[in-house]
Design a protein around this motif. Structure first.
Motif, PDB file in Angstrom:
ATOM      1  N   GLY A 255      68.151  45.737  48.620  1.00 54.26           N
ATOM      2  CA  GLY A 255      66.786  46.311  48.909  1.00 54.26           C
ATOM      3  C   GLY A 255      65.876  46.480  47.921  1.00 54.26           C
ATOM      4  N   ARG A 256      66.648  46.529  46.566  1.00 59.55           N
ATOM      5  CA  ARG A 256      65.540  46.407  45.603  1.00 59.55           C
ATOM      6  C   ARG A 256      64.872  45.319  45.401  1.00 59.55           C
ATOM      7  NH1 ARG A 256      67.325  48.749  39.464  1.00 59.55           N
ATOM      8  NH2 ARG A 256      65.213  48.481  38.405  1.00 59.55           N
ATOM      9  N   MET A 257      63.571  45.715  44.870  1.00 54.72           N
ATOM     10  CA  MET A 257      62.580  44.447  44.839  1.00 54.72           C
ATOM     11  C   MET A 257      62.204  44.414  43.373  1.00 54.72           C
ATOM     12  SD  MET A 257      58.518  44.229  46.400  1.00 54.72           S
ATOM     13  CE  MET A 257      58.086  44.828  44.912  1.00 54.72           C
ATOM     14  N   LEU A 258      62.332  42.947  43.137  1.00 56.84           N
ATOM     15  CA  LEU A 258      61.541  42.334  41.881  1.00 56.84           C
ATOM     16  C   LEU A 258      60.630  41.648  41.993  1.00 56.84           C
ATOM     17  CD1 LEU A 258      65.181  40.822  40.682  1.00 56.84           C
ATOM     18  CD2 LEU A 258      64.328  43.148  40.383  1.00 56.84           C
ATOM     19  N   ARG A 259      59.823  41.835  41.052  1.00 58.79           N
ATOM     20  CA  ARG A 259      58.385  41.026  41.041  1.00 58.79           C
ATOM     21  C   ARG A 259      58.069  40.109  40.142  1.00 58.79           C
ATOM     22  NH1 ARG A 259      53.527  42.590  43.714  1.00 58.79           N
ATOM     23  NH2 ARG A 259      54.433  44.529  44.250  1.00 58.79           N
ATOM     24  N   LEU A 260      57.657  38.741  40.513  1.00 55.84           N
ATOM     25  CA  LEU A 260      57.512  37.415  39.679  1.00 55.84           C
ATOM     26  C   LEU A 260      55.717  37.603  39.563  1.00 55.84           C
ATOM     27  CD1 LEU A 260      60.072  34.887  40.402  1.00 55.84           C
ATOM     28  CD2 LEU A 260      60.062  36.475  38.704  1.00 55.84           C
ATOM     29  N   LYS A 261      55.082  37.910  38.594  1.00 58.51           N
ATOM     30  CA  LYS A 261      53.914  37.991  38.375  1.00 58.51           C
ATOM     31  C   LYS A 261      53.183  36.644  38.433  1.00 58.51           C
ATOM     32  CE  LYS A 261      52.408  42.146  37.909  1.00 58.51           C
ATOM     33  NZ  LYS A 261      51.385  42.929  38.779  1.00 58.51           N
ATOM     34  N   GLY A 262      52.464  36.286  39.100  1.00 62.98           N
ATOM     35  CA  GLY A 262      51.676  34.839  39.048  1.00 62.98           C
ATOM     36  C   GLY A 262      52.291  33.927  40.081  1.00 62.98           C
ATOM     37  N   ARG A 263      53.499  34.339  40.490  1.00 67.07           N
ATOM     38  CA  ARG A 263      54.310  33.077  41.157  1.00 67.07           C
ATOM     39  C   ARG A 263      53.917  33.080  42.598  1.00 67.07           C
ATOM     40  NH1 ARG A 263      56.925  29.125  38.344  1.00 67.07           N
ATOM     41  NH2 ARG A 263      57.642  30.161  36.272  1.00 67.07           N
ATOM     42  N   ARG A 275      57.419  38.396  45.394  1.00 67.36           N
ATOM     43  CA  ARG A 275      58.298  39.884  45.685  1.00 67.36           C
ATOM     44  C   ARG A 275      59.549  39.265  46.235  1.00 67.36           C
ATOM     45  NH1 ARG A 275      53.584  41.404  48.599  1.00 67.36           N
ATOM     46  NH2 ARG A 275      54.835  42.071  50.442  1.00 67.36           N
ATOM     47  N   ILE A 276      60.705  39.721  45.397  1.00 67.96           N
ATOM     48  CA  ILE A 276      61.964  39.264  45.819  1.00 67.96           C
ATOM     49  C   ILE A 276      62.841  40.432  46.194  1.00 67.96           C
ATOM     50  CG2 ILE A 276      64.010  38.047  44.735  1.00 67.96           C
ATOM     51  CD1 ILE A 276      62.229  36.957  42.709  1.00 67.96           C
ATOM     52  N   THR A 277      63.467  40.562  47.225  1.00 64.58           N
ATOM     53  CA  THR A 277      64.376  41.596  47.600  1.00 64.58           C
ATOM     54  C   THR A 277      65.904  41.118  47.548  1.00 64.58           C
ATOM     55  OG1 THR A 277      62.881  42.223  49.652  1.00 64.58           O
ATOM     56  CG2 THR A 277      65.038  42.940  49.624  1.00 64.58           C
ATOM     57  N   LEU A 278      66.439  42.079  46.803  1.00 66.39           N
ATOM     58  CA  LEU A 278      68.148  41.599  46.423  1.00 66.39           C
ATOM     59  C   LEU A 278      68.845  41.900  47.678  1.00 66.39           C
ATOM     60  CD1 LEU A 278      68.211  43.109  42.842  1.00 66.39           C
ATOM     61  CD2 LEU A 278      67.622  40.931  43.433  1.00 66.39           C
ATOM     62  N   GLN A 279      69.750  41.354  47.647  1.00 63.16           N
ATOM     63  CA  GLN A 279      70.896  41.332  48.806  1.00 63.16           C
ATOM     64  C   GLN A 279      72.065  41.073  48.342  1.00 63.16           C
ATOM     65  OE1 GLN A 279      70.728  38.659  52.222  1.00 63.16           O
ATOM     66  NE2 GLN A 279      71.026  40.200  53.413  1.00 63.16           N
ATOM     67  N   ILE A 280      73.038  42.163  48.352  1.00 64.42           N
ATOM     68  CA  ILE A 280      74.377  42.070  47.699  1.00 64.42           C
ATOM     69  C   ILE A 280      75.102  41.457  48.744  1.00 64.42           C
ATOM     70  CG2 ILE A 280      76.450  43.319  46.760  1.00 64.42           C
ATOM     71  CD1 ILE A 280      74.437  45.578  46.002  1.00 64.42           C
ATOM     72  N   VAL A 281      76.124  40.580  48.399  1.00 62.25           N
ATOM     73  CA  VAL A 281      76.627  39.450  49.406  1.00 62.25           C
ATOM     74  C   VAL A 281      78.232  39.727  49.176  1.00 62.25           C
ATOM     75  CG1 VAL A 281      76.976  37.469  50.740  1.00 62.25           C
ATOM     76  CG2 VAL A 281      74.779  38.178  49.964  1.00 62.25           C
ATOM     77  N   SER A 282      79.200  40.132  49.781  1.00 61.86           N
ATOM     78  CA  SER A 282      80.622  40.107  49.593  1.00 61.86           C
ATOM     79  C   SER A 282      81.121  38.738  49.629  1.00 61.86           C
ATOM     80  CB  SER A 282      81.237  40.800  50.389  1.00 61.86           C
ATOM     81  OG  SER A 282      80.878  42.454  50.469  1.00 61.86           O
ATOM     82  N   PRO A 283      82.076  38.341  48.750  1.00 63.22           N
ATOM     83  CA  PRO A 283      82.692  37.115  48.916  1.00 63.22           C
ATOM     84  C   PRO A 283      83.133  36.896  50.304  1.00 63.22           C
ATOM     85  CG  PRO A 283      84.064  38.410  47.602  1.00 63.22           C
ATOM     86  CD  PRO A 283      82.812  39.365  47.968  1.00 63.22           C
ATOM     87  N   PRO A 284      83.268  35.668  50.791  1.00 65.00           N
ATOM     88  CA  PRO A 284      83.805  35.382  52.217  1.00 65.00           C
ATOM     89  C   PRO A 284      85.259  35.589  52.328  1.00 65.00           C
ATOM     90  CG  PRO A 284      83.439  33.339  50.986  1.00 65.00           C
ATOM     91  CD  PRO A 284      82.730  34.458  50.091  1.00 65.00           C
ATOM     92  N   LYS A 285      85.929  35.751  51.246  1.00 64.17           N
ATOM     93  CA  LYS A 285      87.147  35.905  51.286  1.00 64.17           C
ATOM     94  C   LYS A 285      87.652  37.077  50.259  1.00 64.17           C
ATOM     95  CE  LYS A 285      92.156  34.111  51.302  1.00 64.17           C
ATOM     96  NZ  LYS A 285      93.006  32.736  51.171  1.00 64.17           N
TER      97      LYS A 285
END
Length: 312
Positions: A255-263, A275-285
């Motif tokens: 849910g944390r947001m990172l911002r890339l200016k001018g992109r 605006r990039i929202t982070l999403q933690i993903v667990s390994p499939p196994k």
């Protein structure tokens, strides 16, 4: 040949607007050419689904297609006998441009002053067309499906008109869904010395599986691993103009947001941001090493994110 839009999405005519949207997004994810480099048919299915969604997402276009007024490409479908009936209508003298048997090209009761006054009002451009026999060409309107990235970065494309001729269209950088482009002099030819009409192209921007537009900003989601979230590091992320590296801060949460200016996209006040929202993903196994480590960590450092406190 263009497929029936419902069949292209795997639906029937009874599908709801929400079902149409979900079907398109599913195909956009599964058949995107970038995700299927070894499947030459994926690009065709992806494009066909995009064209189908462009047609059916608009309630009025969908109604007109269902009624047989337009075809699967959005082109007008004239009813049987339409042109013949229009030409014969007694209240429509303007369609008869050739000489009549009685020598009157417009028929009895035709008021030239009223006709040209109405014509000038309908065009609203204030141009003069000289002699009474010089008539301006009609304006024409078309809809054009444009891939999201082409609208974002700008491009040139060609559309084939109903008469088989082609028209080059320049898509401006940052073009919006529903935006109408005016191409002067690209409409129907005038009569006599009359100037040609204009062509109006309404853009239907196809949704992208990874990007969304918010004003001039681009919104995307970046999946990160557990170790990237805890330790931080450089992670590659896609933008509308290519991939770049971003810094994920140590201890990042979903849910944390990172911002890339001018992109973002070109607008009146320069370019927007991504605006990039982070999403933690667990390994499939979950392997035994990770499981033992987490069990030990929970025993010694248990933490409750709902209270923000350690529980050990």
């Amino acid at each position: 040949m263009t497929k029936d839009p419902y069949a292209a999405l795997g639906l029937t005519k009874n599908a709801t607007a929400d079902e149409i949207k979900k079907a398109y997004r599913k195909i956009a994810r599964t058949d995107h050419p970038d995700l299927n480099p070894d499947d030459p048919g994926s690009e065709a299915r992806f494009k066909e689904a995009g064209r189908a969604y462009d047609l059916l997402k608009d309630p009025d276009q969908r109604r007109r297609f269902d009624a047989g007024e337009i075809d699967a490409t959005g082109a007008e479908q004239a009813p049987r006998g339409y042109y013949r009936d229009e030409a014969r209508r007694p209240e429509n003298p303007y369609t008869q441009r050739g000489p009549r048997p009685d020598g009157d090209p417009f028929g009895e009761g035709f008021d030239a002053d009223d006709f040209f006054a109405n014509f000038a009002r309908s065009r609203g451009d204030g141009r003069s067309y000289g002699r009474p026999g010089d008539l301006p060409g009609q304006d024409v309107r078309y809809r054009l499906a444009v891939p999201f990235l082409d609208a974002a970065t700008g491009t040139k494309t060609r559309i084939t008109l109903p008469d088989g001729s082609a028209l080059e269209v320049k898509i401006p950088e940052g073009a919006r869904d529903g935006q109408t482009l005016r191409l002067r002099g690209k409409g129907e030819a005038g009569y006599g010395a009359g100037l040609p009409g204009d062509a109006y192209i309404t853009l239907d921007v196809t949704p992208h599986p990874d990007f969304e537009r918010d004003g001039d900003d681009i919104i995307s989601t970046l999946p990160i691993s557990i170790d990237e979230a805890i330790l931080g590091g450089k992670v590659r992320v896609d933008t509308v103009t290519g991939a770049v590296n971003v810094t994920v801060p140590a201890g990042a949460s979903s849910g944390r947001m990172l911002r890339l200016k001018g992109r973002g996209l070109k607008g009146r006040n320069g370019k927007g941001d991504q605006r990039i929202t982070l999403q933690i993903v667990s390994p499939p196994k979950i392997d035994d090493d990770l499981k033992r480590f987490m069990e030990g960590w929970r025993t010694d450092h248990a933490y409750d994110p709902r209270t923000g406190k350690e529980t050990s």
